[in-house]
Design a protein around this motif. Structure first.
Motif, PDB file in Angstrom:
ATOM      1  N   ILE A 129       0.834  -1.213   0.000  1.00  0.00           N
ATOM      2  CA  ILE A 129       0.000   0.000   0.000  1.00  0.00           C
ATOM      3  C   ILE A 129       0.863   1.255   0.000  1.00  0.00           C
ATOM      4  CG2 ILE A 129      -1.710   1.303   1.340  1.00  0.00           C
ATOM      5  CD1 ILE A 129      -2.786  -1.362   2.334  1.00  0.00           C
TER       6      ILE A 129
ATOM      7  N   TYR B 243      -5.583  -5.220  10.058  1.00  0.00           N
ATOM      8  CA  TYR B 243      -5.818  -5.170   8.604  1.00  0.00           C
ATOM      9  C   TYR B 243      -4.546  -4.858   7.813  1.00  0.00           C
ATOM     10  CZ  TYR B 243     -10.762  -5.053   9.848  1.00  0.00           C
ATOM     11  OH  TYR B 243     -12.005  -5.373  10.337  1.00  0.00           O
ATOM     12  N   PHE B 244      -3.546  -4.249   8.496  1.00  0.00           N
ATOM     13  CA  PHE B 244      -2.362  -3.807   7.761  1.00  0.00           C
ATOM     14  C   PHE B 244      -1.112  -4.260   8.508  1.00  0.00           C
ATOM     15  CE2 PHE B 244      -5.793  -0.803   6.969  1.00  0.00           C
ATOM     16  CZ  PHE B 244      -5.884  -0.868   5.591  1.00  0.00           C
TER      17      PHE B 244
ATOM     18  N   ILE C 181       4.179  -0.915   3.881  1.00  0.00           N
ATOM     19  CA  ILE C 181       2.895  -1.234   4.496  1.00  0.00           C
ATOM     20  C   ILE C 181       2.095  -2.033   3.479  1.00  0.00           C
ATOM     21  CG2 ILE C 181       0.768  -0.308   5.484  1.00  0.00           C
ATOM     22  CD1 ILE C 181       2.343   2.178   6.255  1.00  0.00           C
ATOM     23  N   SER C 182       1.527  -3.214   3.931  1.00  0.00           N
ATOM     24  CA  SER C 182       0.778  -4.091   3.020  1.00  0.00           C
ATOM     25  C   SER C 182      -0.472  -4.579   3.715  1.00  0.00           C
ATOM     26  CB  SER C 182       1.660  -5.271   2.572  1.00  0.00           C
ATOM     27  OG  SER C 182       2.076  -6.019   3.699  1.00  0.00           O
ATOM     28  N   LYS C 183      -1.441  -5.192   2.949  1.00  0.00           N
ATOM     29  CA  LYS C 183      -2.698  -5.756   3.452  1.00  0.00           C
ATOM     30  C   LYS C 183      -2.437  -7.120   4.038  1.00  0.00           C
ATOM     31  CE  LYS C 183      -7.165  -6.354   3.968  1.00  0.00           C
ATOM     32  NZ  LYS C 183      -7.003  -7.626   4.690  1.00  0.00           N
TER      33      LYS C 183
END
Length: 965
Positions: free
Chosen positions: A325, A353-354, A363-365
């Motif tokens: 993200i 969620y992150f 930063i990723s899901k």
């Protein structure tokens, strides 16, 4: 002693009372002697120390002897005198000296004198009080007790810098007798520069600074103080400095060069020595150290991440797991140091969620859960710090990342709130009142929910957008056409009516107490007599309530009264009656209420809230004459003097009448007041009995009167038949006054006695109508020549007249002649009483005294018989008694003689100016003489001008007969 003091007195009885007899033979101006009284006095105030102490005074009174008076002057101690220095005695003597003035060196000398020095008196000097200022409590000075020299004694330091600027000394000079004089010395201390500056040290003598301190920044400030007043201090380094600068006036130390420790030539410690010097060239030094501390370089990050609100990223709700993200950009300027990324704070469940990679800052899901826009938060925030792995104390880089979730529209409206129970409403709800607010949601963002009734009733409405159900028509529970309950069907739908949901509401109408009780009358006016019986019914109230349910239509009655009428009326259910107390018109408070009661009956229902109606009942009370007049007593007794004038107040009868109007009564005498005119009358309004005719206690000493007291105007309609009355008996005692003089019967007495009688020969018969016999006194006031008669009284009866001696009268033919005496005897009443009120009368007693003779024996040796005979001597006195015509002739002759005498006087004095009043012919002279005197006639002299009428030239003077010109 003051001049004029009397020292002694010379006295010579041979010359006592003479003037100018006493003198001093030796001359002296210090003493004087009064020539008449011999009193010796001084002429001045003496001084023992300067004047002679003995004087010899030789006193001469003109006789053969002289006396010597020795006067000795006695010493009286005088107080010391401190006025040699007027400023000292007045309190203004002032000296100034430096604060380092030497000890025991003279500052001031007290100068005092004493006239008693010649007698060996000595003075002692002391300090009574020693005040310092502005700081108090110092004792720096002393005084020599013999010489009076004031000096610094060294007990306390004379230090100006300690606050001892001025001293006030109260100095006293005392002699051996305890007498003293006192003055004040003010000593002002001058300040000199005698102190060194004193530094205020730093804690541990150390100052810490960082290597990042900019050039010109203030490092510290050295401060030194000098106790000397008005002293100025300058500062300087003892050695030359290149890194620091010192302000010579303020003592502020500032940085001249950077303190960067990355340069190997820069030191971490700098010792400094500072000198402080005052304007008196006194100095002191102070040594301290400046320590420099190392500072690490902070980590730098992307400015969009580390400043402001940080970075905002939008992500659709269907973003797959592990998809990157955002990536954080950062670096560490310190070599050989690595950075790490750390989440410091986050919004709710954001870390679920992150995920954040601690090495590269990506930063990723996460794998789970899914990003559901309708159920999950719409925004997430992550606060991330970037810091050094090796040195955690190094300043980190911090920033904020906001992740926004994007919606996808796929939901239908859902009803979230519908009342399960019926809605109860009251009939009095106004139109527009909110009944309930329905709640429905649509999870699709941007899709709104709308509402409507499926079968629209007239009584209610629903807002299409606000979800609120309101009253649309007036409701009335008592209206038969209005239902008592409703079932309402409604629909909730989204935009363009693509999706909808239905529901129902039940509404039940409740009765409300909204109708007040209604009565047949709102006000009642009733008029009653005050003697109406208790429990009499005044009024029966008739009221109803339109409300349809109980207890809203239950009616109760409540009587509201004031404290005055609280016990007079009773309300039972709807019936108002008299009682328990009866009506009373005769009350002052009730008069202030205009003789009426104002009652209020509150008619209330039992609903909630309680509604009520007020009924006013006005009860007018008419008066009835119920009570008789009453007095404190029915028998009154008064007293009055018999000589009281007409209209004198005898007494006052007071009766009261409790009927309103109070005490409205009239008084009348109805019996006992007999006579014409009557002796008394009574004022009908006040009850005052007054004297109408004169009294005579000797005729009647007591009167009894009957007084009738009748009330007035005590009925609403005056009725003489119903008037009430009372009768009082009044007794009036007539007090005696001495108004009758004594009376003797007969008023004149005449009797004959013999000259030899010595016993009482006639008794007086006198009496007094208002005094008893014992209160009468008798005295002979006239005719008692040589006190030949006296009054002889036995007990308290009238006295008798008696002779006191033999009578010696004229001898005619060898026999004593008869004598006649006329005695005046005064009889006075009120014996021993007030002499002002005493009355008296005089009676005459004529006494004819006849001689009592005896035949004297002849001188012989034979005894002669003595014969007592009575001889009557007749002595005839002759006098002339003229006929009746002789006085008339003498009177006429006298009148003619006076007329002739007047005519002769007129002829002689007619031209004399002073006779104009006696002789009219003199009026011409009168005009020239305004002053006229009638001297011979003894008249008072009169001054004035004749009037114009007296100076008529045509008037002829009056002429005596025979003198016409």
């Amino acid at each position: 002693m003051l001049p004029g003091t009397q020292l002694s007195r010379a006295y010579d009885k041979d010359v006592a009372g003479r003037a100018d007899v006493y003198h001093f033979l030796n001359k002296t101006k210090d003493f004087v002697i009064d020539a008449s009284s011999g009193v010796i006095t001084s002429t001045k105030v003496f001084n023992y120390e300067t004047d002679p102490i003995r004087f010899l005074l030789i006193v001469d009174s003109g006789g053969l002897r002289r006396r010597v008076l020795t006067v000795n002057i006695i010493d009286v101690p005088e107080s010391p005198d401190c006025t040699a220095d007027p400023q000292f005695s007045s309190g203004t003597a002032t000296v100034e000296l430096d604060e380092d003035y030497p000890l025991f060196q003279s500052i001031y000398r007290v100068t005092a004198t004493d006239e008693d020095f010649a007698n060996g008196d000595r003075l002692k000097y002391t300090i009574e009080t020693q005040l310092s200022g502005p700081k108090r409590g110092a004792n720096c000075f002393g005084v020599d007790p013999v010489s009076g020299v004031v000096s610094v004694n060294g007990e306390d330091s004379l230090d100006f810098d300690a606050g001892f600027h001025v001293f006030q000394l109260a100095l006293r000079a005392t002699d051996t007798k305890g007498l003293f004089c006192q003055g004040t010395l003010i000593i002002r201390v001058r300040n000199i520069n005698d102190e060194k500056p004193q530094f205020e040290p730093f804690p541990l003598n150390l100052i810490n600074v960082t290597e990042k301190m900019p050039v010109g920044e203030i490092i510290a400030r050295v401060k030194a103080t000098d106790r000397d007043e008005d002293s100025s201090i300058t500062y300087s380094f003892k050695t030359q400095q290149e890194v620091f600068r010192l302000d010579p006036v303020t003592g502020i130390i500032t940085l001249l060069k950077p303190l960067n420790l990355d340069k190997p030539n820069n030191s971490k410690v700098y010792p400094l020595e500072v000198e402080a010097r005052d304007n008196g060239n006194h100095s002191s030094t102070y040594v301290f150290t400046v320590s420099v501390e190392n500072v690490d370089e902070p980590i730098s990050c992307d400015s969009s991440f580390s400043t402001g609100a940080g970075v905002s990223v939008s992500v659709p709700e269907n973003t797959p797991a592990s998809a990157p993200i955002y990536m954080i950009l950062s670096r560490d300027p310190d070599l050989e140091q690595e950075v790490e990324f750390l989440i410091l704070n986050s919004s709710v469940n954001a870390t679920a969620y992150f995920n954040l990679d601690s090495h590269n800052g990506v930063i990723s899901k996460t794998m789970e859960p899914l990003l559901d826009y309708e159920t999950n938060p719409k925004h997430f925030q992550l606060v991330i710090a970037v810091r050094s792995r090796e040195d955690l104390s190094v300043e980190s880089c911090t920033g904020t990342i906001t992740i926004n979730i994007q919606n996808v529209n796929d939901e239908s409206p859902i009803l979230t709130y519908i009342p399960d129970a019926p809605i109860n409403i009251y009939e009095n709800l106004p139109v527009g009142t909110e009944l309930v607010k329905l709640t429905a949601t649509d999870r699709d963002i941007g899709d709104s929910v709308h509402y409507e009734f499926i079968d629209t009733p007239k009584e209610f409405s629903i807002n299409e957008d606000s979800e609120v159900v309101t009253v649309a028509y007036p409701l009335d529970y008592e209206d038969v056409s209005t239902p008592k309950s409703w079932v309402l069907y409604f629909r909730a739908y989204d935009n363009e009516r693509m999706h909808s949901t239905t529901g129902t509401l039940t509404v039940i109408l409740q009765d409300v107490n909204d109708n007040r009780p209604q009565c047949s009358q709102d006000i009642y006016i009733i008029e009653l007599p005050e003697n109406i019986p208790v429990e009499t019914l005044l009024v029966s109230l008739a009221c109803t309530d339109k409300d349809g349910t109980v207890p809203n239509n239950n009616i109760t009655y409540h009587l509201i009264t004031d404290t005055f009428s609280n016990e007079t009326f009773t309300l039972t259910n709807n019936e108002l009656k008299i009682g328990p107390s009866h009506l009373d018109f005769d009350n002052a408070v009730f008069a202030g209420m205009h003789f009426k009661y104002t009652l209020f009956v509150r008619v209330s229902d039992e609903g909630n809230p309680v509604l009520s109606t007020m009924i006013t009942v006005i009860v007018r009370v008419s008066r009835i004459n119920e009570l008789n007049p009453t007095g404190t007593t029915l028998a009154f007794t008064f007293s009055i003097l018999e000589n009281s004038p007409v209209d004198t107040l005898v007494g006052e009868i007071t009766f009261t009448d409790a009927d309103w109007p109070f005490n409205d009564v009239k008084y009348a005498i109805v019996g006992g007041n007999l006579g014409t005119p009557p002796k008394f009358y009574i004022e009908p309004d006040t009850g005052m009995i007054k004297l109408l005719d004169s009294l005579d206690r000797e005729m009647q000493s007591q009167y009894k009167i009957a007084v009738r007291v009748t009330d007035l105007d005590n009925d609403a309609l005056p009725d003489p038949i119903r008037q009430r009355s009372a009768t009082a008996q009044v007794t009036v005692h007539v007090l005696n006054v001495n108004d009758e003089p004594p009376v003797c019967t007969p008023p004149h007495l005449e009797t004959r006695i013999y000259s030899a009688m010595k016993t009482p020969f006639i008794q007086l018969n006198c009496s007094d109508r208002d005094s008893p016999q014992e209160h009468l006194s008798y005295s002979i006031v006239g005719g008692n020549t040589n006190n030949r008669f006296t009054l002889w009284r036995r007990d308290f009866g009238p006295p008798s007249l008696a002779a006191t001696q033999n009578f010696q009268g004229d001898v005619f033919q060898g026999i004593l002649a008869p004598e006649t005496f006329q005695l005046l005897i005064e009889v006075t009443d009120e014996l021993g009483g007030d002499t002002v009120s005493q009355l008296s009368t005089t009676t005459a007693v004529i006494i004819h005294v006849f001689p009592w003779s005896t035949t004297q024996p002849t001188p012989s040796t034979m005894t002669a018989t003595t014969t007592i005979t009575t001889s009557v001597l007749t002595k005839i006195s002759y006098y002339w008694s003229p006929d009746n015509w002789i006085p008339a002739v003498l009177t006429l002759t006298g009148a003619l003689f006076l007329t002739c005498l007047y005519a002769v006087a007129w002829c002689l004095f007619k031209d004399v100016p002073a006779c104009w009043r006696l002789f009219p012919h003199c009026h011409k002279h009168q005009q020239k003489h305004p002053s006229i005197t009638a001297g011979e006639s003894g008249q008072v002299t009169r001054h004035g001008n004749l009037s114009s009428g007296d100076s008529n030239p045509n008037m002829k003077p009056s002429l005596l007969p025979g003198n016409h010109q």
